[in-house]
Design an enzyme around this catalytic site. Sequence first.
Site, PDB file in Angstrom:
ATOM      1  CG  ASN A  98      -1.821  -1.239   1.210  1.00 11.34           C
ATOM      2  OD1 ASN A  98      -1.991  -1.898   0.198  1.00 11.34           O
ATOM      3  ND2 ASN A  98      -2.368  -1.560   2.376  1.00 11.34           N
ATOM      4  CG  ASP A 100      -2.750   3.264   2.628  1.00  2.00           C
ATOM      5  OD1 ASP A 100      -3.594   2.396   2.283  1.00  2.00           O
ATOM      6  OD2 ASP A 100      -1.879   3.066   3.516  1.00  2.00           O
ATOM      7  CG  HIS A 115       3.947  -1.799  -4.612  1.00  5.08           C
ATOM      8  ND1 HIS A 115       2.775  -2.515  -4.634  1.00  5.08           N
ATOM      9  CD2 HIS A 115       4.918  -2.670  -4.961  1.00  5.08           C
ATOM     10  CE1 HIS A 115       3.046  -3.772  -4.994  1.00  5.08           C
ATOM     11  NE2 HIS A 115       4.318  -3.893  -5.195  1.00  5.08           N
ATOM     12  CB  CYS A 123      13.861  14.630 -10.242  1.00  2.25           C
ATOM     13  SG  CYS A 123      14.275  15.096 -11.943  1.00  2.25           S
ATOM     14  CB  CYS A 144      18.224  17.984 -13.383  1.00  2.00           C
ATOM     15  SG  CYS A 144      16.700  17.022 -13.388  1.00  2.00           S
ATOM     16  N   GLY A 181      -5.077  -9.204   3.323  1.00  4.02           N
ATOM     17  CA  GLY A 181      -5.781  -8.395   2.335  1.00  4.02           C
ATOM     18  C   GLY A 181      -5.038  -8.167   1.043  1.00  4.02           C
ATOM     19  CB  THR A 182      -2.252  -9.069  -0.746  1.00  2.46           C
ATOM     20  OG1 THR A 182      -1.756  -8.901  -2.078  1.00  2.46           O
ATOM     21  CG2 THR A 182      -1.648 -10.319  -0.108  1.00  2.46           C
ATOM     22  CB  SER A 183      -5.534 -10.377  -5.151  1.00  8.20           C
ATOM     23  OG  SER A 183      -4.576  -9.495  -5.741  1.00  8.20           O
ATOM     24  CB  ALA A 225      -8.040  -7.536   7.578  1.00 12.73           C
TER      25      ALA A 225
HETATM   26  N1  APR Z   1     -10.394  -7.776   4.838  1.00 17.28           N
HETATM   27  C1  APR Z   1      -9.555  -8.725   4.295  1.00 17.28           C
HETATM   28  N2  APR Z   1      -9.330  -8.845   2.947  1.00 17.28           N
HETATM   29  C2  APR Z   1      -9.982  -7.988   2.138  1.00 17.28           C
HETATM   30  C3  APR Z   1     -10.872  -6.987   2.634  1.00 17.28           C
HETATM   31  C4  APR Z   1     -11.049  -6.896   4.051  1.00 17.28           C
HETATM   32  N3  APR Z   1     -11.848  -5.984   4.607  1.00 17.28           N
HETATM   33  N4  APR Z   1     -11.384  -6.299   1.569  1.00 17.28           N
HETATM   34  C5  APR Z   1     -10.812  -6.847   0.442  1.00 17.28           C
HETATM   35  N5  APR Z   1      -9.983  -7.859   0.788  1.00 17.28           N
HETATM   36  C6  APR Z   1      -9.132  -8.666  -0.097  1.00 17.28           C
HETATM   37  C7  APR Z   1      -9.746  -9.075  -1.427  1.00 17.28           C
HETATM   38  O1  APR Z   1     -10.452 -10.292  -1.292  1.00 17.28           O
HETATM   39  C8  APR Z   1      -8.498  -9.225  -2.317  1.00 17.28           C
HETATM   40  O2  APR Z   1      -7.959 -10.546  -2.220  1.00 17.28           O
HETATM   41  O3  APR Z   1      -8.030  -7.835  -0.441  1.00 17.28           O
HETATM   42  C9  APR Z   1      -7.490  -8.236  -1.700  1.00 17.28           C
HETATM   43  C10 APR Z   1      -7.218  -6.983  -2.536  1.00 17.28           C
HETATM   44  O4  APR Z   1      -6.586  -7.406  -3.719  1.00 17.28           O
HETATM   45  P1  APR Z   1      -6.108  -6.327  -4.821  1.00 17.28           P
HETATM   46  O5  APR Z   1      -7.179  -5.370  -5.087  1.00 17.28           O
HETATM   47  O6  APR Z   1      -5.556  -7.121  -5.952  1.00 17.28           O
HETATM   48  O7  APR Z   1      -4.950  -5.505  -4.070  1.00 17.28           O
HETATM   49  P2  APR Z   1      -3.426  -5.914  -3.784  1.00 17.28           P
HETATM   50  O8  APR Z   1      -3.275  -7.389  -3.607  1.00 17.28           O
HETATM   51  O9  APR Z   1      -2.946  -5.049  -2.710  1.00 17.28           O
HETATM   52  O10 APR Z   1      -2.730  -5.485  -5.180  1.00 17.28           O
HETATM   53  C11 APR Z   1      -1.335  -5.611  -5.287  1.00 17.28           C
HETATM   54  O11 APR Z   1      -1.358  -4.457  -7.386  1.00 17.28           O
HETATM   55  O12 APR Z   1      -2.388  -2.822  -8.504  1.00 17.28           O
HETATM   56  C12 APR Z   1      -1.198  -3.158  -7.928  1.00 17.28           C
HETATM   57  O13 APR Z   1       0.444  -1.779  -6.953  1.00 17.28           O
HETATM   58  C13 APR Z   1      -0.867  -2.203  -6.790  1.00 17.28           C
HETATM   59  O14 APR Z   1      -0.077  -2.727  -4.554  1.00 17.28           O
HETATM   60  C14 APR Z   1      -1.002  -3.088  -5.549  1.00 17.28           C
HETATM   61  C15 APR Z   1      -0.751  -4.475  -6.097  1.00 17.28           C
END
Ligand code: APR
Length: 237
Positions: A98, A100, A115, A123, A144, A181-183, A225
């Site tokens: 993230n 943020d 990221h 720059c 520059c 919380g990542t895909s 989460a």
């Molecule tokens: N609690 C737990 N999991 C959650 C919640 C929640 N409240 N809400 C959503 N999720 C899960 C979804 O099920 C999904 O698996 O969070 C995941 C979000 O996946 P993505 O949108 O693909 O985000 P992320 O994995 O962070 O993406 C990775 O891709 O686009 C690029 O640079 C960007 O850092 C990012 C990277």
Amino acid sequence: MKIDERIVERLKKAKKAFSLTGAGSSAPSGIPTFRGNEGFWNNKTPFSIRAFEENPQKVWEWHQEIKKMIKEKDPNPSHFALAKMQKFFKDFAVITQNIDNLHQRAGSVKVIELHGNIYKNKCNECGKVFGEIDSEKIPKCGKCGGLIRPDIVWFGEPLPYRALMKARVYAESSDVCFVVGTSGVVQPAASIPLIARENGALVIEINKEKTVLSEHLDFSIFGDASEILPELCERLL
Ligand code: APR
């Protein structure tokens, strides 16, 4: 929600741990995730250096918009729970995809940003780094004259080397890894939990739904989460 007793037992013995977080950990704060139904990328062209070279002013404006949206949001209980874990483990780090700054705002000290960070800039020519810049017009580098861009990783760009090396050290030397919380579809971040498992760490996924990583990990706790992590903290502290 029932948290497997075996997880709590292993966590109580652990000394070094880290979490890998993704957009799902900030979703309860009201920041859209990237994929899935309301995903950020659904109606936008993913940011890339090519998009920036074609239209730097437009890409700059997009990031100012995103920064404005993020600024209105606050950390949620999942961020605070991970900050609390610093007290429980001898060594604990948050490795995040993230941009943020919400982990830092929740009190996490060791935050490794894979990221980048939406409040930082650099720059595009000489690489000089800058803090936060509020400007509608894309600014130029005083050193520059090059265009200044957000210091975040766009598609096709390498991750910051130092952050990646620090993340690798945690993956190779931790007892526990939380994948929050990542895909798990974006590399090299998505490999970090697998490297941790290969090195003997207990890897626990916390996600609203099954991911491509789930079958390769020790435990998956499905749910929000911002509910699961505080409960896990309760069980530990
Ligand atoms: N609690 C737990 N999991 C959650 C919640 C929640 N409240 N809400 C959503 N999720 C899960 C979804 O099920 C999904 O698996 O969070 C995941 C979000 O996946 P993505 O949108 O693909 O985000 P992320 O994995 O962070 O993406 C990775 O891709 O686009 C690029 O640079 C960007 O850092 C990012 C990277």
